[in-house]
Design a protein around this motif. Sequence first.
Motif, PDB file in Angstrom:
ATOM      1  N   HIS A  64       0.866  -1.176   0.000  1.00  0.00           N
ATOM      2  CA  HIS A  64       0.000   0.000   0.000  1.00  0.00           C
ATOM      3  C   HIS A  64       0.904   1.227   0.000  1.00  0.00           C
ATOM      4  N   ILE A  65       0.874   1.962  -1.098  1.00  0.00           N
ATOM      5  CA  ILE A  65       1.763   3.113  -1.200  1.00  0.00           C
ATOM      6  C   ILE A  65       0.968   4.384  -0.918  1.00  0.00           C
ATOM      7  N   ASP A  66       1.421   5.107   0.075  1.00  0.00           N
ATOM      8  CA  ASP A  66       0.721   6.332   0.469  1.00  0.00           C
ATOM      9  C   ASP A  66       1.607   7.536   0.155  1.00  0.00           C
ATOM     10  N   VAL A  67       1.093   8.450  -0.640  1.00  0.00           N
ATOM     11  CA  VAL A  67       1.882   9.645  -0.973  1.00  0.00           C
ATOM     12  C   VAL A  67       1.293  10.844  -0.235  1.00  0.00           C
ATOM     13  N   LYS A  68       2.111  11.490   0.613  1.00  0.00           N
ATOM     14  CA  LYS A  68       1.629  12.653   1.374  1.00  0.00           C
ATOM     15  C   LYS A  68       2.250  13.911   0.777  1.00  0.00           C
ATOM     16  N   LEU A  69       1.381  14.823   0.309  1.00  0.00           N
ATOM     17  CA  LEU A  69       1.913  16.041  -0.314  1.00  0.00           C
ATOM     18  C   LEU A  69       1.631  17.239   0.590  1.00  0.00           C
ATOM     19  N   PRO A  70       2.431  18.280   0.516  1.00  0.00           N
ATOM     20  CA  PRO A  70       2.169  19.484   1.318  1.00  0.00           C
ATOM     21  C   PRO A  70       0.983  20.236   0.720  1.00  0.00           C
ATOM     22  N   PRO A  71       0.319  21.118   1.516  1.00  0.00           N
ATOM     23  CA  PRO A  71      -0.864  21.824   0.995  1.00  0.00           C
ATOM     24  C   PRO A  71      -0.503  22.821  -0.110  1.00  0.00           C
ATOM     25  N   TRP A  72       0.697  23.206  -0.230  1.00  0.00           N
ATOM     26  CA  TRP A  72       1.090  24.142  -1.292  1.00  0.00           C
ATOM     27  C   TRP A  72       2.094  23.489  -2.255  1.00  0.00           C
ATOM     28  N   THR A  73       2.266  24.124  -3.393  1.00  0.00           N
ATOM     29  CA  THR A  73       3.166  23.545  -4.403  1.00  0.00           C
ATOM     30  C   THR A  73       4.622  23.884  -4.065  1.00  0.00           C
ATOM     31  N   LEU A  74       5.490  22.869  -4.212  1.00  0.00           N
ATOM     32  CA  LEU A  74       6.926  23.131  -4.034  1.00  0.00           C
ATOM     33  C   LEU A  74       7.572  23.140  -5.411  1.00  0.00           C
ATOM     34  N   TRP A  75       8.136  24.297  -5.744  1.00  0.00           N
ATOM     35  CA  TRP A  75       8.764  24.407  -7.068  1.00  0.00           C
ATOM     36  C   TRP A  75      10.272  24.193  -6.961  1.00  0.00           C
ATOM     37  N   ALA A  76      10.820  23.467  -7.917  1.00  0.00           N
ATOM     38  CA  ALA A  76      12.287  23.286  -7.941  1.00  0.00           C
ATOM     39  C   ALA A  76      12.748  23.187  -9.392  1.00  0.00           C
ATOM     40  N   GLU A  77      14.028  23.577  -9.602  1.00  0.00           N
ATOM     41  CA  GLU A  77      14.612  23.472 -10.950  1.00  0.00           C
ATOM     42  C   GLU A  77      15.138  22.058 -11.110  1.00  0.00           C
ATOM     43  N   VAL A  78      14.382  21.211 -11.746  1.00  0.00           N
ATOM     44  CA  VAL A  78      14.871  19.838 -11.899  1.00  0.00           C
ATOM     45  C   VAL A  78      14.685  19.333 -13.332  1.00  0.00           C
ATOM     46  N   ASP A  79      15.436  18.264 -13.614  1.00  0.00           N
ATOM     47  CA  ASP A  79      15.234  17.547 -14.873  1.00  0.00           C
ATOM     48  C   ASP A  79      14.130  16.531 -14.558  1.00  0.00           C
ATOM     49  N   GLU A 103       5.534   4.596   2.724  1.00  0.00           N
ATOM     50  CA  GLU A 103       5.040   5.965   2.874  1.00  0.00           C
ATOM     51  C   GLU A 103       5.976   6.935   2.154  1.00  0.00           C
ATOM     52  N   ILE A 104       5.388   7.735   1.263  1.00  0.00           N
ATOM     53  CA  ILE A 104       6.191   8.717   0.540  1.00  0.00           C
ATOM     54  C   ILE A 104       5.708  10.092   0.974  1.00  0.00           C
ATOM     55  N   SER A 105       6.594  10.904   1.479  1.00  0.00           N
ATOM     56  CA  SER A 105       6.115  12.229   1.868  1.00  0.00           C
ATOM     57  C   SER A 105       6.986  13.322   1.266  1.00  0.00           C
ATOM     58  N   VAL A 106       6.307  14.346   0.788  1.00  0.00           N
ATOM     59  CA  VAL A 106       6.996  15.488   0.193  1.00  0.00           C
ATOM     60  C   VAL A 106       6.857  16.643   1.176  1.00  0.00           C
ATOM     61  N   SER A 107       7.976  17.254   1.550  1.00  0.00           N
ATOM     62  CA  SER A 107       7.918  18.369   2.499  1.00  0.00           C
ATOM     63  C   SER A 107       8.990  19.400   2.148  1.00  0.00           C
ATOM     64  N   GLN A 108       9.108  20.392   3.032  1.00  0.00           N
ATOM     65  CA  GLN A 108      10.034  21.481   2.751  1.00  0.00           C
ATOM     66  C   GLN A 108      10.836  21.772   4.015  1.00  0.00           C
ATOM     67  N   LYS A 109      12.135  22.022   3.861  1.00  0.00           N
ATOM     68  CA  LYS A 109      12.949  22.353   5.028  1.00  0.00           C
ATOM     69  C   LYS A 109      14.178  23.139   4.577  1.00  0.00           C
ATOM     70  N   ASP A 110      14.457  24.237   5.234  1.00  0.00           N
ATOM     71  CA  ASP A 110      15.643  25.070   4.967  1.00  0.00           C
ATOM     72  C   ASP A 110      15.891  25.327   3.481  1.00  0.00           C
ATOM     73  N   GLY A 111      14.860  25.746   2.788  1.00  0.00           N
ATOM     74  CA  GLY A 111      15.037  26.086   1.367  1.00  0.00           C
ATOM     75  C   GLY A 111      15.160  24.878   0.461  1.00  0.00           C
ATOM     76  N   HIS A 112      14.848  23.685   0.983  1.00  0.00           N
ATOM     77  CA  HIS A 112      14.952  22.474   0.169  1.00  0.00           C
ATOM     78  C   HIS A 112      13.619  21.732   0.143  1.00  0.00           C
ATOM     79  N   ALA A 113      13.366  21.083  -0.976  1.00  0.00           N
ATOM     80  CA  ALA A 113      12.224  20.174  -1.047  1.00  0.00           C
ATOM     81  C   ALA A 113      12.753  18.806  -0.631  1.00  0.00           C
ATOM     82  N   LEU A 114      12.039  18.123   0.280  1.00  0.00           N
ATOM     83  CA  LEU A 114      12.473  16.793   0.711  1.00  0.00           C
ATOM     84  C   LEU A 114      11.449  15.768   0.254  1.00  0.00           C
TER      85      LEU A 114
END
Length: 580
Positions: free
Chosen positions: A453-468, A494-505
Amino acid sequence: MTSVLRVLDVAVQVAFLALALFTLADWIRHRDRQRVWLVIALVSLSGLVFLTPLAAAFGLSGEPVIDAAILLFILSGYALLMFRDSLIPLGKRLRVAISAAIAVVAVLGVAADLSSNPDAPRTPFQLVVLVLVVVAWVLCVAEPIFRLGVASIGRPSVEASRLRSLSLGYAGLVVVVVVSTVAGRALQNTTAAVITNLVVLIIVPLLYASFAPPEWLRRTWSRPEDDELRSALHELLLYSPDRETLAARALSWGARMVGAQGAYIQDSDGSILAAHGMTPSAAAELAGTAVTSRTTVRVPLDLAQGTGSMTIIAGPFTPLFGDYELLRLRGYAVSITAGLDRVSLTERIAGLEKAKTEFLDFASHELRGPMTVIKGYLTMIAAGSLGDVPPRAASVVPLLVAKADEVNSMLEQMIETSRLEEGRLALRKERSDVGRLTEDAVEYLGPLAGDHHIDVKLPPWTLWAEVDPDRFQIVIRNLVTNAVKYSAAGTPIEISVSQKDGHALVSVKDLGIGIDKDDQRSLFMRFGRIKTTATANTPGAGLGLWLSREIARMHDGDLRVESEPGKGSTFTLEIPLHSD
Ligand code: ADP
């Protein structure tokens, strides 16, 4: 004063006698052609000094003794010039002209019937001849004094010290001869005469040191160069890019160490690896001959592939090779052997690495075509586009599709790895929504997610990053497939996307087998698979995590792991957020 002078006179004669005897003895022992003119110069000079007492002892006096003295005097100067010529050639024409002029002066000297009595009145002709003889001698020695002195600059310390001793010794003699000639009888029984004799007593050891310096002196002379040699050796052994460069550098230092003129290294297969002070073809010719003279020394190099050798050839000013030089060269040979073996090993490893990369590239490209066809047909079968499939066969189709995806993802890793290694992996960065990309990557996995069971947790706002986007998704897919592969069916991921110290984690957490602390260090290495019974049967090439961390770092981010055996692992990808 008279008795002091008499003692000094005897001392000078004994010193010159010793100089002649030691020089001759040393030369007879080694018989090297290069120093023959120097032997003649020193022996004739010594002969000149004890000619008078010797003649007196045999009851000889007058004309013949004077003639012999003039000839010895001229010969001592001429021989020094010829020695200079053997070191730094004068040119054939000049040599012939000088020799002829010296011969004329010698004939004139003998013909002038000069008296042994300095007080005897001289004819103008005798005076002119006397001046000619002294001037010719001074010119003959002044030029080598200057040239050899200049030539000593920048030479290896032993060689340079010998050249300087010779120049200094002869320069002192010039002063003594000129002073004696000009002052003549006025010099007798004066303090100046004592000083002159003392100067001569200093000159004699200098001259001998230039001819055959004893071991303790060679050691002292070479000491300042030793530290330099040690650090050069360190550089040379650690940083030489290939065997040829290492051998060439080692030779120039080896030659320098013992003040040799030429040197070469023969490889274990008999080929010339490097030559110094000679052409490789001359070295190849010499390499075929046995070492017979003491002017050449050959030390073996016990290389991993077989025995090679280093040969050092003495120059005119090399101290003839003694135990000290041999010992130093043997020690040096051990270091060179280690260095050459290290470079061979590095070259072999680099060759293997290259072959591995080439194989990865070749295999992945060759396999990609057939796999695309297989996956295409499997998808069509699964969708029913190729007609009905019997129910039992249809039940295995999803598994086949999953396996094809697994192989495809491995091929993708292999292709990206070979691109990265050859510097061909160029990122195509664009402003992207990290949460969205993560969700897409997970969705793309489809059947590969298995029973988890794969659970993806996203933050309430969009995290933008310069990526390929493609490479970012490769990382996420790799982390999730690992979580699937290394945890029991049914356990959550569990997959979670978050933000810390100017980085997307983006962290991927499983409750699987976990990873031992010691093993965590080799996780991110290329082909770094952990050898446990739990992972042994799981397919994988050990490239995924290495590639993922490289991709993260190319984005100025990183990939870290926290894990405990038996409890599970969390891999966290960190990417700088887009700043505007
Ligand atoms: P592979 O293709 O072998 O999975 P990776 O580079 O992705 O190569 O992983 C290297 C090794 O790290 C794996 O062989 C496995 O032993 C270990 N590993 C990776 N992810 C996990 C995980 N989530 N849990 C436990 N071990 C893992």
